[in-house]
Design a protein around this motif. Structure first.
Motif, PDB file in Angstrom:
ATOM      1  N   SER A  36     -12.211  14.153 -10.760  1.00  0.00           N
ATOM      2  CA  SER A  36     -11.386  12.987 -10.404  1.00  0.00           C
ATOM      3  C   SER A  36     -10.778  13.111  -9.010  1.00  0.00           C
ATOM      4  N   ARG A  37     -10.937  14.264  -8.354  1.00  0.00           N
ATOM      5  CA  ARG A  37     -10.456  14.334  -6.962  1.00  0.00           C
ATOM      6  C   ARG A  37     -11.376  13.510  -6.081  1.00  0.00           C
ATOM      7  N   ARG A  38     -10.827  12.557  -5.411  1.00  0.00           N
ATOM      8  CA  ARG A  38     -11.578  11.758  -4.460  1.00  0.00           C
ATOM      9  C   ARG A  38     -10.743  11.660  -3.185  1.00  0.00           C
ATOM     10  N   SER A  39     -11.433  11.422  -2.079  1.00  0.00           N
ATOM     11  CA  SER A  39     -10.699  11.210  -0.832  1.00  0.00           C
ATOM     12  C   SER A  39     -10.142   9.796  -0.872  1.00  0.00           C
ATOM     13  N   VAL A  40      -8.823   9.707  -0.793  1.00  0.00           N
ATOM     14  CA  VAL A  40      -8.141   8.413  -0.954  1.00  0.00           C
ATOM     15  C   VAL A  40      -7.707   7.902   0.416  1.00  0.00           C
ATOM     16  N   ARG A  41      -8.071   6.673   0.712  1.00  0.00           N
ATOM     17  CA  ARG A  41      -7.747   6.119   2.043  1.00  0.00           C
ATOM     18  C   ARG A  41      -6.594   5.123   1.989  1.00  0.00           C
ATOM     19  N   ILE A  42      -6.273   4.607   0.818  1.00  0.00           N
ATOM     20  CA  ILE A  42      -5.110   3.704   0.713  1.00  0.00           C
ATOM     21  C   ILE A  42      -4.261   4.173  -0.469  1.00  0.00           C
ATOM     22  N   TYR A  43      -3.006   4.464  -0.151  1.00  0.00           N
ATOM     23  CA  TYR A  43      -2.098   4.987  -1.178  1.00  0.00           C
ATOM     24  C   TYR A  43      -1.112   3.915  -1.636  1.00  0.00           C
ATOM     25  N   ALA A  44      -0.663   4.072  -2.880  1.00  0.00           N
ATOM     26  CA  ALA A  44       0.376   3.197  -3.431  1.00  0.00           C
ATOM     27  C   ALA A  44       1.738   3.591  -2.846  1.00  0.00           C
ATOM     28  N   ASP A  45       2.741   2.739  -3.127  1.00  0.00           N
ATOM     29  CA  ASP A  45       4.081   3.002  -2.565  1.00  0.00           C
ATOM     30  C   ASP A  45       4.844   4.089  -3.341  1.00  0.00           C
ATOM     31  N   ASP A  46       4.306   4.552  -4.445  1.00  0.00           N
ATOM     32  CA  ASP A  46       5.008   5.559  -5.263  1.00  0.00           C
ATOM     33  C   ASP A  46       5.221   6.849  -4.462  1.00  0.00           C
ATOM     34  N   PRO A  47       6.459   7.341  -4.445  1.00  0.00           N
ATOM     35  CA  PRO A  47       6.694   8.599  -3.714  1.00  0.00           C
ATOM     36  C   PRO A  47       6.122   9.806  -4.453  1.00  0.00           C
ATOM     37  N   VAL A  48       5.972  10.894  -3.724  1.00  0.00           N
ATOM     38  CA  VAL A  48       5.505  12.148  -4.333  1.00  0.00           C
ATOM     39  C   VAL A  48       6.737  13.052  -4.481  1.00  0.00           C
ATOM     40  N   PRO A  49       7.061  13.452  -5.711  1.00  0.00           N
ATOM     41  CA  PRO A  49       8.246  14.312  -5.872  1.00  0.00           C
ATOM     42  C   PRO A  49       8.118  15.599  -5.045  1.00  0.00           C
ATOM     43  N   GLU A  50       9.254  16.023  -4.517  1.00  0.00           N
ATOM     44  CA  GLU A  50       9.263  17.223  -3.663  1.00  0.00           C
ATOM     45  C   GLU A  50       8.699  18.439  -4.394  1.00  0.00           C
ATOM     46  N   SER A 234      -3.429  14.097   3.640  1.00  0.00           N
ATOM     47  CA  SER A 234      -2.442  13.113   3.203  1.00  0.00           C
ATOM     48  C   SER A 234      -2.341  13.169   1.688  1.00  0.00           C
ATOM     49  N   VAL A 235      -1.172  12.777   1.172  1.00  0.00           N
ATOM     50  CA  VAL A 235      -0.925  12.857  -0.269  1.00  0.00           C
ATOM     51  C   VAL A 235      -0.216  11.594  -0.733  1.00  0.00           C
ATOM     52  N   GLY A 236      -0.543  11.161  -1.936  1.00  0.00           N
ATOM     53  CA  GLY A 236       0.111  10.010  -2.560  1.00  0.00           C
ATOM     54  C   GLY A 236      -0.624   9.676  -3.842  1.00  0.00           C
ATOM     55  N   LYS A 237      -0.359   8.479  -4.361  1.00  0.00           N
ATOM     56  CA  LYS A 237      -1.109   8.006  -5.547  1.00  0.00           C
ATOM     57  C   LYS A 237      -2.102   6.962  -5.091  1.00  0.00           C
ATOM     58  N   ARG A 238      -3.323   7.053  -5.560  1.00  0.00           N
ATOM     59  CA  ARG A 238      -4.334   6.099  -5.082  1.00  0.00           C
ATOM     60  C   ARG A 238      -3.929   4.665  -5.439  1.00  0.00           C
ATOM     61  N   ALA A 239      -4.100   3.762  -4.476  1.00  0.00           N
ATOM     62  CA  ALA A 239      -3.844   2.334  -4.724  1.00  0.00           C
ATOM     63  C   ALA A 239      -5.168   1.663  -5.060  1.00  0.00           C
ATOM     64  N   GLU A 240      -5.079   0.460  -5.586  1.00  0.00           N
ATOM     65  CA  GLU A 240      -6.282  -0.356  -5.841  1.00  0.00           C
ATOM     66  C   GLU A 240      -7.127  -0.397  -4.570  1.00  0.00           C
ATOM     67  N   GLY A 241      -8.390  -0.085  -4.663  1.00  0.00           N
ATOM     68  CA  GLY A 241      -9.277  -0.124  -3.487  1.00  0.00           C
ATOM     69  C   GLY A 241      -9.114   1.060  -2.552  1.00  0.00           C
TER      70      GLY A 241
END
Ligand SMILES: Cc1cc2nc3c(=O)[nH]c(=O)nc-3n(C[C@H](O)[C@H](O)[C@H](O)COP(=O)(O)O)c2cc1C
Length: 259
Positions: A36-50, A234-241
């Motif tokens: 499930s690891r994929r290179s994500v180019r657009i992230y959602a607005d959800d923050p990543v906990p420290e 870069s790190v975040g949660k993948r967004a739609e698309g």
């Protein structure tokens, strides 16, 4: 003079070898992370906990590292100003611009001597450290990685390795700066991949990036000439698309070669 035979397997080959009992591992979960690891180019607005970032970076530092010399650094760019500058240096690409967090993995071949000294001190402070290990860092690494002031040892190392290599298997590298860079980048890339897998295991996503201006990134991070930018991540949660299509790999038969 102490003769250090680091790679002498004769005792180990003579002894009967029994597998050590290890706690069971859920391999399915590991493969779920890998798949499930994929290179994500657009992230959602959800923050990543420290704490997620910290755990993933700590995991990265457990990656294997040549001679355990740990010639890597992870620069976690947190200030808004530096983040903006880093996104610009990453050519404004969406994987950086939409990211919640940005880190840069840096190869530090220039720090091998410092880390070697730390290793000797660490081993000498431990009364149970095997003498062989101490000798390895006092003698072998100093021959293998030392290129001399302005690289003066390089031609002699080349000659020595080449002549010795006619008679027996001999390590051929590192004998120039390019080799030292490759050496440090290998180790650093393993840490980077461990970081990305840890991020996925935490339920977040990442994208490795070498589409960047390494000179500007080095200046931004205050790094010296001898440091090398391995990759930004870069790190975040993948967004739609945010993932550009299904994963594609060429047929494994071209890459897994049994001989
Ligand atoms: C060293 C390295 C550098 C990369 N640089 C970039 C980059 O600058 N921008 C980008 O969008 N993807 C970058 N990628 C991601 C690759 O394009 C991606 O891994 C590849 O297409 C396979 O897709 P997957 O990671 O989803 O399996 C990079 C990957 C690696 C390993």
């Amino acid at each position: 003079m102490v003769k250090v035979k680091m790679f002498d397997a004769s005792d180990a080959l003579k002894a009967r070898k029994v597998a050590v009992e290890m706690p069971p591992i859920n391999s399915k979960e590991f493969y779920d992370v890998v798949d499930s690891r994929r290179s994500v180019r657009i992230y959602a607005d959800d923050p990543v906990p420290e704490e997620v970032m910290r755990r993933a970076m700590e995991a990265a530092l457990k990656a294997p590292t040549s001679s355990n010399l740990q010639v890597w650094e992870i620069h976690w760019v947190r200030s808004d100003d530096k983040k903006k500058a880093l996104i610009k240096a990453c050519l404004g690409q969406p994987a950086a611009a939409t990211a919640q967090e940005l880190v840069v993995f840096v190869a530090r071949p220039d720090l091998w001597k410092r880390n070697n000294g730390w290793m000797i001190r660490h081993l000498e402070s431990n009364s149970e450290a095997p003498g062989k290990a101490i000798q390895y860092f006092k003698k072998i690494t100093k021959i293998v990685y030392n290129q001399g002031p302005l690289g003066v040892f390089r031609p002699f190392k080349w000659l020595w390795f080449t002549v010795r290599g006619f008679r027996k298997p001999t390590p051929r590298e590192p004998i120039h700066k390019g080799h030292m860079d490759t050496w440090a980048h290998k180790t650093t890339a393993l840490a980077a991949q461990t970081f990305m897998l840890a991020v996925r295991a935490e339920g977040f996503d990442s994208c490795p990036m070498e589409g960047l201006d390494s000179k500007r990134v080095k200046r931004l991070l205050g790094l010296p000439r001898g440091a090398g930018i391995n990759m930004a991540i870069s790190v975040g949660k993948r967004a739609e698309g945010g993932v550009y299509g299904p994963r594609f790999r060429f047929d494994a038969k071209h890459f897994i070669i049994e001989q």
